[in-house]
Motif scaffolding. Sequence first.
Motif, PDB file in Angstrom:
ATOM      1  N   UNK A 297     -44.819  19.889  35.823  1.00 13.84           N
ATOM      2  CA  UNK A 297     -43.881  18.986  36.487  1.00 13.84           C
ATOM      3  C   UNK A 297     -43.378  17.861  35.582  1.00 13.84           C
ATOM      4  N   UNK A 298     -43.784  17.857  34.320  1.00  9.62           N
ATOM      5  CA  UNK A 298     -43.348  16.802  33.402  1.00  9.62           C
ATOM      6  C   UNK A 298     -41.979  17.164  32.824  1.00  9.62           C
ATOM      7  N   UNK A 299     -41.023  16.219  32.849  1.00 12.05           N
ATOM      8  CA  UNK A 299     -39.734  16.487  32.198  1.00 12.05           C
ATOM      9  C   UNK A 299     -39.942  16.687  30.692  1.00 12.05           C
ATOM     10  N   UNK A 300     -38.990  17.328  30.028  1.00  6.84           N
ATOM     11  CA  UNK A 300     -39.120  17.645  28.598  1.00  6.84           C
ATOM     12  C   UNK A 300     -39.434  16.405  27.768  1.00  6.84           C
ATOM     13  N   UNK A 301     -38.757  15.291  28.035  1.00  4.10           N
ATOM     14  CA  UNK A 301     -39.003  14.071  27.261  1.00  4.10           C
ATOM     15  C   UNK A 301     -40.428  13.580  27.462  1.00  4.10           C
ATOM     16  N   UNK A 302     -40.933  13.673  28.655  1.00  9.58           N
ATOM     17  CA  UNK A 302     -42.305  13.263  28.935  1.00  9.58           C
ATOM     18  C   UNK A 302     -43.311  14.171  28.250  1.00  9.58           C
ATOM     19  N   UNK A 303     -43.020  15.453  28.230  1.00  8.14           N
ATOM     20  CA  UNK A 303     -43.901  16.403  27.567  1.00  8.14           C
ATOM     21  C   UNK A 303     -43.930  16.122  26.068  1.00  8.14           C
TER      22      UNK A 303
ATOM     23  N   UNK B 274     -50.708  12.753  18.511  1.00  6.34           N
ATOM     24  CA  UNK B 274     -50.629  13.271  17.159  1.00  6.34           C
ATOM     25  C   UNK B 274     -50.954  12.174  16.145  1.00  6.34           C
ATOM     26  N   UNK B 275     -52.030  12.353  15.394  1.00  4.46           N
ATOM     27  CA  UNK B 275     -52.472  11.339  14.435  1.00  4.46           C
ATOM     28  C   UNK B 275     -51.436  11.060  13.351  1.00  4.46           C
ATOM     29  N   UNK B 276     -50.757  12.087  12.880  1.00  4.64           N
ATOM     30  CA  UNK B 276     -49.747  11.883  11.837  1.00  4.64           C
ATOM     31  C   UNK B 276     -48.572  11.072  12.351  1.00  4.64           C
ATOM     32  N   UNK B 277     -48.132  11.371  13.585  1.00  2.00           N
ATOM     33  CA  UNK B 277     -47.041  10.588  14.183  1.00  2.00           C
ATOM     34  C   UNK B 277     -47.462   9.129  14.334  1.00  2.00           C
ATOM     35  N   UNK B 278     -48.645   8.906  14.835  1.00  2.00           N
ATOM     36  CA  UNK B 278     -49.130   7.537  15.014  1.00  2.00           C
ATOM     37  C   UNK B 278     -49.176   6.798  13.684  1.00  2.00           C
ATOM     38  N   UNK B 279     -49.617   7.471  12.627  1.00  2.00           N
ATOM     39  CA  UNK B 279     -49.658   6.853  11.298  1.00  2.00           C
ATOM     40  C   UNK B 279     -48.240   6.504  10.822  1.00  2.00           C
ATOM     41  N   UNK B 280     -47.301   7.436  10.968  1.00  2.00           N
ATOM     42  CA  UNK B 280     -45.922   7.182  10.552  1.00  2.00           C
ATOM     43  C   UNK B 280     -45.300   6.055  11.361  1.00  2.00           C
ATOM     44  N   UNK B 281     -45.559   6.039  12.660  1.00  2.00           N
ATOM     45  CA  UNK B 281     -45.006   5.003  13.526  1.00  2.00           C
ATOM     46  C   UNK B 281     -45.545   3.626  13.131  1.00  2.00           C
ATOM     47  N   UNK B 282     -46.848   3.549  12.881  1.00  2.00           N
ATOM     48  CA  UNK B 282     -47.447   2.271  12.457  1.00  2.00           C
ATOM     49  C   UNK B 282     -46.882   1.814  11.116  1.00  2.00           C
ATOM     50  N   UNK B 283     -46.497   2.759  10.276  1.00  2.00           N
ATOM     51  CA  UNK B 283     -45.952   2.411   8.964  1.00  2.00           C
ATOM     52  C   UNK B 283     -44.555   1.799   9.069  1.00  2.00           C
ATOM     53  N   UNK B 284     -43.724   2.264  10.004  1.00  2.00           N
ATOM     54  CA  UNK B 284     -42.360   1.730  10.093  1.00  2.00           C
ATOM     55  C   UNK B 284     -42.222   0.571  11.070  1.00  2.00           C
ATOM     56  N   UNK B 285     -43.136   0.436  12.006  1.00  2.00           N
ATOM     57  CA  UNK B 285     -43.022  -0.601  13.033  1.00  2.00           C
ATOM     58  C   UNK B 285     -42.930  -2.021  12.471  1.00  2.00           C
TER      59      UNK B 285
ATOM     60  N   UNK C 217     -38.313  14.931  15.218  1.00  2.00           N
ATOM     61  CA  UNK C 217     -37.376  15.487  16.189  1.00  2.00           C
ATOM     62  C   UNK C 217     -36.942  14.489  17.245  1.00  2.00           C
ATOM     63  N   UNK C 218     -36.789  13.233  16.826  1.00  2.00           N
ATOM     64  CA  UNK C 218     -36.427  12.181  17.766  1.00  2.00           C
ATOM     65  C   UNK C 218     -34.947  11.867  17.698  1.00  2.00           C
ATOM     66  N   UNK C 219     -34.410  11.414  18.828  1.00  2.00           N
ATOM     67  CA  UNK C 219     -33.036  10.921  18.886  1.00  2.00           C
ATOM     68  C   UNK C 219     -33.083   9.551  19.530  1.00  2.00           C
TER      69      UNK C 219
ATOM     70  N   UNK D 101     -46.031  13.087  25.359  1.00  2.00           N
ATOM     71  CA  UNK D 101     -47.459  13.394  25.457  1.00  2.00           C
ATOM     72  C   UNK D 101     -47.957  14.045  24.171  1.00  2.00           C
ATOM     73  N   UNK D 102     -47.146  14.905  23.590  1.00  2.00           N
ATOM     74  CA  UNK D 102     -47.520  15.532  22.329  1.00  2.00           C
ATOM     75  C   UNK D 102     -47.590  14.490  21.212  1.00  2.00           C
ATOM     76  N   UNK D 103     -46.527  13.694  21.087  1.00  2.00           N
ATOM     77  CA  UNK D 103     -46.477  12.722  19.991  1.00  2.00           C
ATOM     78  C   UNK D 103     -47.566  11.670  20.088  1.00  2.00           C
ATOM     79  N   UNK D 104     -47.821  11.165  21.252  1.00  2.00           N
ATOM     80  CA  UNK D 104     -48.793  10.073  21.362  1.00  2.00           C
ATOM     81  C   UNK D 104     -50.214  10.517  21.019  1.00  2.00           C
TER      82      UNK D 104
END
Length: 71
Positions: A17-23, A31-42, A60-62, A26-29
Amino acid sequence: MLSIDWRTPAAYKHAKSIPAAGFAWEYLRRNDEYQRDFRAITPIKNLSGRRLEAFSQRWGLRFSMRSRNIR
């Protein structure tokens, strides 16, 4: 609190029942690599368009245009 083992189908029953963006979130949050990259640019105050583009392409973000001017 009773927890469900993440390896069982019951743990993902709600995913139908999760919309595509929500799904995707959930995957990204989780993901350790995503979290590392996000912390690097924030903390970067003047993030270049090239760096943001590379980040968004990798994950794959817009990003929608904001109503205010981005400097």
